[in-house]
Design an enzyme around this catalytic site. Structure first.
Site: not given
Ligand code: NAD
Ligand code: TYD
Length: 357
Positions: A136, A138, A165
């Protein structure tokens, strides 16, 4: 450089991004076996994968990335030549109230996966190998009003989530530097799209607006995030996996910065129209609440390296992506209802036997 994987281990494939990646990868790569290892935490939902679960090149295994024996067995039995590592605890707010599981899964889990991958790769049973760590933006911390994160920006994580991360990313780097393991590391901005768990901002807004519930905006609502459609992320991951040089790091971003409050207003207005409500009605649900501790002010990605080296660019405009996403949630209210009630966790039992984690 081109790498053609024949058997990939996807971790966390029942989550938001992992399931979207599997949808596109399984269809575009029929000759490649995909094994999805997921322990099904609250964020893992096999219903995200029902439309592809019977594909001959796809299989699911319930298990923990921190279970070294299980990981070793899968790597050997499936002759895995690429690990695409999504599994993580992913929600910043949860990492503030309970950081321990973030370190356990994101740091220790990644190290165990790396170590088993190293042994498997060094045993020479597969001709070539990649370990792709999905990370990420982040990990870079927070930006002021100007500038962008590049791959050279020092890691300066601020939340327990991003710190875990960053720890994992450094372990991935260490396995490349120390053992020469062919690792890859991508760092992506905020994703949005189908199958997004409604604790994150965009699906939470859609869900709450439909149900006329309050829309909590943290702090002054002026924090900025760079939003990317999850299908664009999935496409970038496939490009990096197949064409990036081992040891490389790539930022992935949509060049699409939005203040939180502007996103909230946009989603409110689009849903006024969709739900037949009067203009401005949904905005009345907005409530400014206490800020998230350590709330990063601005994220913005410079993805020039990915464009110049590997030719990837996002295909979605934000207008198209957010519209389609809202329509997907409206058309999939059953999915949302199951996720919010928790009943999706019973699906594993009926499909695969045993109990969800
Ligand atoms: P998510 O929380 O939706 O999914 C995570 C998955 O990992 C779930 O299916 C969970 O059951 C599985 N999991 C958790 N712990 C586990 C373990 N110990 N063993 C096996 N499986 C396990 O997350 P996401 O939003 O799909 O994110 C996926 C990846 O992408 C993460 O590594 C996150 O850091 C990264 N990422 C997410 C975003 C975003 O905007 N969501 C952005 C950049 C990077
Ligand atoms: P989020 O979807 O939790 O992603 P991240 O924190 O990983 O960027 O949040 C996106 C942005 O929205 C973040 O600045 C926090 C804000 N936020 C709110 O203002 N209200 C909410 O209820 C949530 C979940 C997030």
């Amino acid at each position: 450089m081109s790498f053609v994987p024949s058997s990939i281990l996807v971790t966390g494939g029942a989550g938001f991004i992992g399931s979207n990646f599997i949808h596109s990868f399984v269809a575009a790569n029929p000759a490649c076996r995909i094994t999805n290892l997921d322990c099904l935490t609250y964020a893992g939902n096999l219903k995200n994968l029902t439309s592809i679960e019977n594909r001959p090149n796809y299989s699911f295994l319930k298990g923990d990335i921190a279970d070294a024996q299980l990981v070793a067995k899968i790597l050997a039995e499936q002759q895995v030549d690429a690990v695409v590592h999504f599994a993580a605890e992913s929600h910043v707010d949860r990492s503030i109230t309970g950081p321990e599981i973030f370190v356990r899964t994101n740091v220790l889990g990644t190290q165990i996966l790396l170590e088993e991958s190293r042994k498997h790769w060094q045993s020479g049973v597969v001709a070539d190998f990649r370990f792709l760590q999905i990370s990420t933006d982040e990990v870079y911390g927070s930006l002021g009003d100007t500038g962008f994160f590049t791959e050279e920006t020092p890691l300066a994580a601020n939340s327990p989530y991003s710190a875990s991360k960053a720890g994992a990313d450094l372990l991935v780097r260490a396995y490349h530097e120390t053992f020469g393991m062919p690792t890859l590391n991508t760092r992506c901005s905020n994703n949005y799209g189908p199958y997004h768990f409604p604790e994150k901002l965009i699906p939470l807004l859609i869900h709450n607006i439909i149900n006329k519930k309050t829309l909590p905006v943290y702090g002054d609502g002026l924090n900025i995030r760079d939003w990317l459609h999850v299908n664009d992320h999935a496409a970038a991951i496939e490009v990096v996996l197949k064409t990036a040089a081992p040891g490389s790091v790539y930022n992935i971003g949509g060049n699409n910065e939005w203040k939180n409050i502007d996103i909230v207003n946009l989603v409110c207005d689009l849903l006024d129209g969709r739900l037949g409500r009067e203009a401005g009605e949904n905005r009345r649900l907005i409530s400014f609440v206490k800020d998230r501790p350590g709330h990063d002010r601005r994220y913005a990605i410079d993805a020039t390296r990915l464009k110049n080296d590997l030719g990837w660019e996002p295909a979605y405009t934000f207008e198209q992506g957010i519209s389609e996403t809202i329509d997907w949630y409206l058309a999939n209210q059953e999915w949302v209802a199951e996720v919010t009630s928790g009943s999706y966790r019973e699906y594993y039992q009926t499909q695969y036997g045993g109990g969800a984690a």
